[in-house]
Design a protein around this motif. Sequence first.
Motif, PDB file in Angstrom:
ATOM      1  N   LEU A  14     132.456 -23.316 -22.232  1.00  0.00           N
ATOM      2  CA  LEU A  14     133.900 -23.255 -22.450  1.00  0.00           C
ATOM      3  C   LEU A  14     134.228 -22.195 -23.493  1.00  0.00           C
ATOM      4  N   HIS A  15     135.205 -21.363 -23.172  1.00  0.00           N
ATOM      5  CA  HIS A  15     135.661 -20.355 -24.130  1.00  0.00           C
ATOM      6  C   HIS A  15     137.154 -20.492 -24.323  1.00  0.00           C
ATOM      7  N   GLY A  16     137.557 -20.467 -25.563  1.00  0.00           N
ATOM      8  CA  GLY A  16     138.962 -20.451 -25.910  1.00  0.00           C
ATOM      9  C   GLY A  16     139.263 -19.169 -26.664  1.00  0.00           C
ATOM     10  N   VAL A  17     140.280 -18.465 -26.231  1.00  0.00           N
ATOM     11  CA  VAL A  17     140.678 -17.215 -26.874  1.00  0.00           C
ATOM     12  C   VAL A  17     142.146 -17.348 -27.233  1.00  0.00           C
ATOM     13  N   HIS A  18     142.481 -16.999 -28.445  1.00  0.00           N
ATOM     14  CA  HIS A  18     143.857 -17.108 -28.936  1.00  0.00           C
ATOM     15  C   HIS A  18     144.382 -15.705 -29.211  1.00  0.00           C
ATOM     16  N   LEU A  19     145.405 -15.288 -28.464  1.00  0.00           N
ATOM     17  CA  LEU A  19     146.035 -13.985 -28.667  1.00  0.00           C
ATOM     18  C   LEU A  19     147.305 -14.182 -29.481  1.00  0.00           C
ATOM     19  N   THR A  20     147.411 -13.482 -30.581  1.00  0.00           N
ATOM     20  CA  THR A  20     148.629 -13.558 -31.377  1.00  0.00           C
ATOM     21  C   THR A  20     149.104 -12.141 -31.680  1.00  0.00           C
ATOM     22  N   GLY A  21     150.384 -12.016 -31.841  1.00  0.00           N
ATOM     23  CA  GLY A  21     150.971 -10.729 -32.182  1.00  0.00           C
ATOM     24  C   GLY A  21     152.466 -10.792 -32.020  1.00  0.00           C
ATOM     25  N   PRO A  22     153.140  -9.775 -32.526  1.00  0.00           N
ATOM     26  CA  PRO A  22     154.602  -9.774 -32.424  1.00  0.00           C
ATOM     27  C   PRO A  22     155.077  -9.624 -30.979  1.00  0.00           C
ATOM     28  N   LEU A 124     137.882 -29.579 -11.752  1.00  0.00           N
ATOM     29  CA  LEU A 124     138.180 -28.230 -11.270  1.00  0.00           C
ATOM     30  C   LEU A 124     137.088 -27.247 -11.663  1.00  0.00           C
ATOM     31  N   SER A 125     136.657 -27.304 -12.928  1.00  0.00           N
ATOM     32  CA  SER A 125     135.662 -26.339 -13.397  1.00  0.00           C
ATOM     33  C   SER A 125     134.255 -26.687 -12.917  1.00  0.00           C
ATOM     34  N   GLU A 126     134.067 -27.890 -12.433  1.00  0.00           N
ATOM     35  CA  GLU A 126     132.793 -28.234 -11.807  1.00  0.00           C
ATOM     36  C   GLU A 126     132.730 -27.639 -10.411  1.00  0.00           C
ATOM     37  N   GLU A 127     133.867 -27.685  -9.717  1.00  0.00           N
ATOM     38  CA  GLU A 127     133.944 -27.129  -8.358  1.00  0.00           C
ATOM     39  C   GLU A 127     133.745 -25.611  -8.388  1.00  0.00           C
ATOM     40  N   ARG A 128     134.518 -24.955  -9.260  1.00  0.00           N
ATOM     41  CA  ARG A 128     134.468 -23.495  -9.400  1.00  0.00           C
ATOM     42  C   ARG A 128     134.909 -23.130 -10.810  1.00  0.00           C
ATOM     43  N   ALA A 131     139.872 -20.093 -15.001  1.00  0.00           N
ATOM     44  CA  ALA A 131     140.502 -19.404 -16.131  1.00  0.00           C
ATOM     45  C   ALA A 131     141.928 -19.909 -16.256  1.00  0.00           C
ATOM     46  N   LEU A 132     142.255 -20.450 -17.429  1.00  0.00           N
ATOM     47  CA  LEU A 132     143.626 -20.867 -17.738  1.00  0.00           C
ATOM     48  C   LEU A 132     144.230 -19.811 -18.651  1.00  0.00           C
ATOM     49  N   LEU A 133     145.266 -19.152 -18.172  1.00  0.00           N
ATOM     50  CA  LEU A 133     145.948 -18.121 -18.947  1.00  0.00           C
ATOM     51  C   LEU A 133     147.310 -18.672 -19.329  1.00  0.00           C
ATOM     52  N   LEU A 134     147.473 -19.007 -20.590  1.00  0.00           N
ATOM     53  CA  LEU A 134     148.657 -19.712 -21.074  1.00  0.00           C
ATOM     54  C   LEU A 134     149.483 -18.780 -21.954  1.00  0.00           C
ATOM     55  N   ASP A 135     150.663 -18.452 -21.501  1.00  0.00           N
ATOM     56  CA  ASP A 135     151.504 -17.472 -22.176  1.00  0.00           C
ATOM     57  C   ASP A 135     152.655 -18.144 -22.926  1.00  0.00           C
ATOM     58  N   ASP A 136     153.096 -17.501 -23.972  1.00  0.00           N
ATOM     59  CA  ASP A 136     154.240 -17.959 -24.778  1.00  0.00           C
ATOM     60  C   ASP A 136     154.060 -19.378 -25.288  1.00  0.00           C
ATOM     61  N   MET A 137     152.866 -19.674 -25.761  1.00  0.00           N
ATOM     62  CA  MET A 137     152.566 -21.030 -26.216  1.00  0.00           C
ATOM     63  C   MET A 137     153.380 -21.442 -27.443  1.00  0.00           C
ATOM     64  N   HIS A 138     154.003 -20.496 -28.125  1.00  0.00           N
ATOM     65  CA  HIS A 138     154.872 -20.858 -29.245  1.00  0.00           C
ATOM     66  C   HIS A 138     156.120 -21.596 -28.761  1.00  0.00           C
ATOM     67  N   TRP A 139     156.426 -21.518 -27.460  1.00  0.00           N
ATOM     68  CA  TRP A 139     157.562 -22.259 -26.884  1.00  0.00           C
ATOM     69  C   TRP A 139     157.118 -23.572 -26.252  1.00  0.00           C
ATOM     70  N   CYS A 140     155.847 -23.869 -26.247  1.00  0.00           N
ATOM     71  CA  CYS A 140     155.331 -25.099 -25.633  1.00  0.00           C
ATOM     72  C   CYS A 140     155.779 -26.311 -26.440  1.00  0.00           C
ATOM     73  N   MET A 161     137.570 -21.084 -19.069  1.00  0.00           N
ATOM     74  CA  MET A 161     138.040 -20.174 -20.108  1.00  0.00           C
ATOM     75  C   MET A 161     139.529 -20.410 -20.271  1.00  0.00           C
ATOM     76  N   VAL A 162     139.957 -20.604 -21.511  1.00  0.00           N
ATOM     77  CA  VAL A 162     141.363 -20.825 -21.820  1.00  0.00           C
ATOM     78  C   VAL A 162     141.805 -19.695 -22.750  1.00  0.00           C
ATOM     79  N   VAL A 163     142.810 -18.956 -22.312  1.00  0.00           N
ATOM     80  CA  VAL A 163     143.363 -17.886 -23.125  1.00  0.00           C
ATOM     81  C   VAL A 163     144.825 -18.210 -23.371  1.00  0.00           C
ATOM     82  N   GLY A 164     145.174 -18.343 -24.650  1.00  0.00           N
ATOM     83  CA  GLY A 164     146.554 -18.656 -25.015  1.00  0.00           C
ATOM     84  C   GLY A 164     147.167 -17.524 -25.801  1.00  0.00           C
ATOM     85  N   GLY A 165     148.383 -17.154 -25.451  1.00  0.00           N
ATOM     86  CA  GLY A 165     149.092 -16.102 -26.160  1.00  0.00           C
ATOM     87  C   GLY A 165     150.362 -16.628 -26.799  1.00  0.00           C
ATOM     88  N   GLN A 166     150.634 -16.156 -28.026  1.00  0.00           N
ATOM     89  CA  GLN A 166     151.872 -16.551 -28.690  1.00  0.00           C
ATOM     90  C   GLN A 166     152.248 -15.514 -29.742  1.00  0.00           C
TER      91      GLN A 166
END
Length: 167
Positions: A14-22, A124-128, A131-140, A161-166
């Motif tokens: 499992l990989h989690g990546v956190h993207l932050t920026g203006p 789901l990840s056992e089957e295949r 990648a979860l790409l989660l955008d604008d997580m500051h509004w979640c 793999m979970v990538v979250g951007g905010q």
Amino acid sequence: ALVRRWDEAVRGRLHGVHLTGPAGMGKTRLLQEVGARLNSMRRDVMHARADWASRGIEWSFASDLIGRLCSLPGALGVAPRTASVLVGLAPAAAEVFKGVSVSANQATETVARRGALRELLGALSEERPLALLLDDMHWCDATSRDVLFSALEGLDRNRLMVVGGQS
């Protein structure tokens, strides 16, 4: 770097990546490009975006995400009781889990939903690889964010793999 993380996730880490920026920096575009690249490799990619208008509606993001995730191969691998919890949170999941009755217990709702989301992501990840790409997580909404991140606990050996951007 994200594609390298994906390669590691495919191998069962499992990989989690956190993207932050203006705002305007290009986080959304990066997530779209990574999604397109993974799609071209015929990988399961789920892109979800939190919405400003729904930020105060408890469970709104989780409901939308679960409804989308249930359309992927492997969703039917969850237990019937889990399917019932998923349909209760995301009525769109009833299209996948036909004939499932919804049972609600307010006292254990959050715990049940966290467990159901964890089981769904695991199936789901056992089957295949997924990648979860989660955008604008500051509004979640806070409830969805808390449940999502706590559901990821214990999935460290899954092909996810979970990538979250905010901002």
